[in-house]
Design an enzyme around this catalytic site. Structure first.
Site, PDB file in Angstrom:
ATOM      1  N   CYS A  60     -21.138  28.279  -5.008  1.00 26.94           N
ATOM      2  CA  CYS A  60     -22.326  27.420  -4.871  1.00 26.94           C
ATOM      3  C   CYS A  60     -22.124  26.061  -5.543  1.00 26.94           C
ATOM      4  CB  CYS A  60     -23.549  28.129  -5.417  1.00 26.94           C
ATOM      5  SG  CYS A  60     -23.499  28.469  -7.185  1.00 26.94           S
ATOM      6  N   ASP A  96     -19.183  32.554  -9.025  1.00 26.65           N
ATOM      7  CA  ASP A  96     -20.057  31.543  -9.628  1.00 26.65           C
ATOM      8  C   ASP A  96     -19.623  31.405 -11.086  1.00 26.65           C
ATOM      9  OD1 ASP A  96     -22.168  29.796 -10.112  1.00 26.65           O
ATOM     10  OD2 ASP A  96     -23.740  31.316  -9.973  1.00 26.65           O
ATOM     11  N   HIS A 117     -31.640  32.390  -6.107  1.00 27.79           N
ATOM     12  CA  HIS A 117     -31.313  31.048  -5.594  1.00 27.79           C
ATOM     13  C   HIS A 117     -31.312  31.125  -4.058  1.00 27.79           C
ATOM     14  CE1 HIS A 117     -30.064  27.022  -5.600  1.00 27.79           C
ATOM     15  NE2 HIS A 117     -28.842  27.108  -6.107  1.00 27.79           N
ATOM     16  N   ARG A 124     -26.569  22.815   2.471  1.00 28.72           N
ATOM     17  CA  ARG A 124     -27.844  22.928   1.749  1.00 28.72           C
ATOM     18  C   ARG A 124     -28.889  22.013   2.405  1.00 28.72           C
ATOM     19  NH1 ARG A 124     -28.107  24.353  -3.649  1.00 28.72           N
ATOM     20  NH2 ARG A 124     -30.351  24.062  -3.368  1.00 28.72           N
ATOM     21  N   ARG A 180     -37.207  24.165  -9.728  1.00 31.71           N
ATOM     22  CA  ARG A 180     -36.067  24.829 -10.378  1.00 31.71           C
ATOM     23  C   ARG A 180     -36.507  25.123 -11.799  1.00 31.71           C
ATOM     24  NH1 ARG A 180     -29.762  23.241 -10.279  1.00 31.71           N
ATOM     25  NH2 ARG A 180     -30.079  24.382  -8.331  1.00 31.71           N
ATOM     26  N   GLN A 191     -29.673  28.453  -1.615  1.00 32.01           N
ATOM     27  CA  GLN A 191     -28.206  28.460  -1.614  1.00 32.01           C
ATOM     28  C   GLN A 191     -27.672  29.548  -0.684  1.00 32.01           C
ATOM     29  OE1 GLN A 191     -25.997  26.305  -3.526  1.00 32.01           O
ATOM     30  NE2 GLN A 191     -24.685  27.148  -1.934  1.00 32.01           N
TER      31      GLN A 191
HETATM   32  N1  NVA Z   1     -25.746  30.662 -11.432  1.00 30.06           N
HETATM   33  C1  NVA Z   1     -25.726  29.241 -11.647  1.00 30.06           C
HETATM   34  C2  NVA Z   1     -25.915  28.525 -10.342  1.00 30.06           C
HETATM   35  C3  NVA Z   1     -25.922  27.024 -10.442  1.00 30.06           C
HETATM   36  C4  NVA Z   1     -26.199  26.361  -9.122  1.00 30.06           C
HETATM   37  C5  NVA Z   1     -26.796  28.853 -12.644  1.00 30.06           C
HETATM   38  O1  NVA Z   1     -27.894  29.412 -12.583  1.00 30.06           O
HETATM   39  O2  NVA Z   1     -26.532  28.016 -13.512  1.00 30.06           O
HETATM   40  N1   CP Z   2     -25.525  24.841  -6.062  1.00 31.34           N
HETATM   41  C1   CP Z   2     -26.496  24.157  -6.688  1.00 31.34           C
HETATM   42  O1   CP Z   2     -27.683  24.541  -6.681  1.00 31.34           O
HETATM   43  O2   CP Z   2     -26.074  23.021  -7.283  1.00 31.34           O
HETATM   44  P1   CP Z   2     -26.898  22.076  -8.278  1.00 31.34           P
HETATM   45  O3   CP Z   2     -27.076  22.842  -9.563  1.00 31.34           O
HETATM   46  O4   CP Z   2     -26.052  20.865  -8.430  1.00 31.34           O
HETATM   47  O5   CP Z   2     -28.239  21.779  -7.658  1.00 31.34           O
END
Ligand code: NVA
Ligand code: CP
Length: 311
Positions: A266, A226, A138, A294, A111, A141
Site C-alpha cells: 500500500c 506492509d 483501510h 486509489r 483518517r 486501499q
Molecule cells: N498499516 C499502515 C498503512 C499505511 C498506509 C499504517 O496504518 O500505518
Molecule cells: N497507502 C496509503 O494510504 O498511503 P498514505 O498513508 O500516503 O495516504
C-alpha cells in the site's frame, strides 16, 4: 450543498463489507470507466458543486492527494483539516465536529485511530463518511488493490493472496474482502502479531494461517505486505524490528508463489525491512499502478455515495 433535513438513509464506507458484493463489483466496473475517461483527457464532472471535507488525524501522502485530486477532477471542492489545525487538537468531541462539518459539506473522509472514533463520527454525521484508514481497516486501499489485480490478472475470486507481516488494518481488510468476494487469504505473522479472533469472526475457508512466511507464499497469485510498525504504534518499533526480521518479502518467497504472481504494497514502504528492493522495484511489482488506482476507485466511491449507481 446539504439541506438541514436529510430523511434518506446514509450509506457510509467505514469497513470494506459495509457494501454488499454487488456494490463492490459496480464500483470496480465504474472505476474502470472513470479511469478510461481520465486517460483520454475527457472531463468527468459528476460531482460539480459538491464539497468533500477530509480530516486527517495521522499523516498521509496518497490518501490526501488521491481524494483531493479526484474530487477536483469531478468538479467538486475539498477542505483539508488535520487534528492540530482544527479544534480536534484542543479536545472538541468528535461527535460535535461531525455535527458541524456535516451541515456544511456533502461528504467526509476521515483518517483516524480506533474504529470506534470514525463510527462515532458517522453516527452524528448528516452526510456519508469514508474511512481513509483507521487502526483496524483501510477499505479504500483494498478497493484499489483489487481493482489493480483485476487490471493485470482478471477476477480475484478463487485466487490466493499471501499476506506477509503484521496483523494490521490492511490484513483485516484483506480478510473482509476475501470473505465477500470469494478468494483465499494466506496469512503469516510473527507470534504475537497475528489477527485477533474477536475481530475476524468466522472466516470459514477464506483464511489459512502459516507460521512460515515462505509456506504462505507457495502458489499465491498475489504476495503483499506492509510496514512492520503502523502509524500509532511507534513505541513498539524496536520490538517489532526484531520480531519481524524473518517477514521480509524477498525473491525466494516470490519464486515460491505462482509464476504469474504480482507483488503489492500500500506504501509507504521500507526497502530492506518488510520487502527487498529487488522485489518492490522488480518485474512482479505493481505498486505504482496500485497507488494511482486509489484515485480512480475513490472517484467511483464518492460518486456512488452521493449519486448512487449511474449508467
Ligand atoms: N498499516 C499502515 C498503512 C499505511 C498506509 C499504517 O496504518 O500505518
Ligand atoms: N497507502 C496509503 O494510504 O498511503 P498514505 O498513508 O500516503 O495516504
Amino acid at each position: 450543498m446539504s439541506s438541514t433535513a436529510n430523511p434518506a438513509p446514509i450509506q457510509h464506507f467505514l469497513e470494506f463489507n459495509d457494501l454488499p458484493k454487488e456494490d463492490i463489483l459496480y464500483l470496480l466496473s465504474r472505476a474502470r470507466f472513470i479511469k478510461q475517461r481520465f486517460k483520454n483527457y475527457e472531463p468527468h464532472m459528476t460531482l460539480h458543486d459538491r464539497t468533500l471535507a477530509m480530516v486527517f488525524e495521522k499523516a498521509s501522502t496518497r490518501t490526501r492527494v488521491s481524494f483531493e485530486a479526484g474530487m477536483y477532477q469531478m468538479g467538486g471542492s475539498v477542505i483539508h483539516l488535520t487534528t492540530n489545525d482544527s479544534q480536534l487538537g484542543r479536545s472538541e468531541p468528535i461527535e460535535d465536529t461531525a455535527r458541524v462539518i456535516s451541515r456544511m459539506v456533502d461528504l467526509v473522509m476521515i483518517r483516524t485511530f480506533g474504529q470506534e472514533r470514525i463510527e462515532l463520527f458517522a453516527e452524528h454525521s448528516r452526510v456519508p463518511v469514508i474511512n481513509g484508514l483507521t487502526n483496524e481497516y483501510h477499505p479504500c486501499q483494498i478497493l484499489a488493490d483489487i481493482f489493480t489485480f483485476n487490471e493485470f490478472r482478471g477476477p480475484i475470486a478463487d485466487k490466493t493472496v499471501a499476506w506477509i507481516g503484521d496483523g494490521n488494518n490492511m490484513a483485516y481488510t484483506w480478510l473482509q474482502a476475501a470473505k465477500l468476494l470469494g478468494f483465499k487469504l494466506h496469512f503469516s505473522a510473527p507470534n504475537g502479531y497475528g489477527l485477533d479472533p474477536d475481530l475476524i469472526g468466522d472466516a470459514g475457508d477464506a483464511l489459512s494461517v502459516f507460521e512460515d512466511p515462505y509456506e504462505a507464499c507457495r502458489g499465491a497469485h498475489l504476495v503483499t505486505t506492509d510496514v512492520w510498525t503502523s502509524m500509532g504504534f511507534e513505541d513498539e518499533n524496536e520490538a517489532r524490528r526484531k520480531a519481524f526480521a524473518h517477514w521480509c518479502v524477498n525473491d525466494e518467497m516470490m519464486s515460491l508463489a505462482d509464476t504469474e504472481a504480482l507483488f503489492m504494497h500500500c506504501l509507504p514502504a521500507h526497502r530492506g525491512e518488510e520487502v527487498t528492493a529487488s522485489v518492490i522495484d522488480g518485474p512482479q511489482s505493481v505498486v505504482w499502478d496500485e497507488a494511482e488506482n486509489r484515485m480512480h476507485v475513490q472517484k467511483a466511491l464518492m460518486e456512488f455515495l452521493l449519486l448512487g449507481k449511474l449508467d
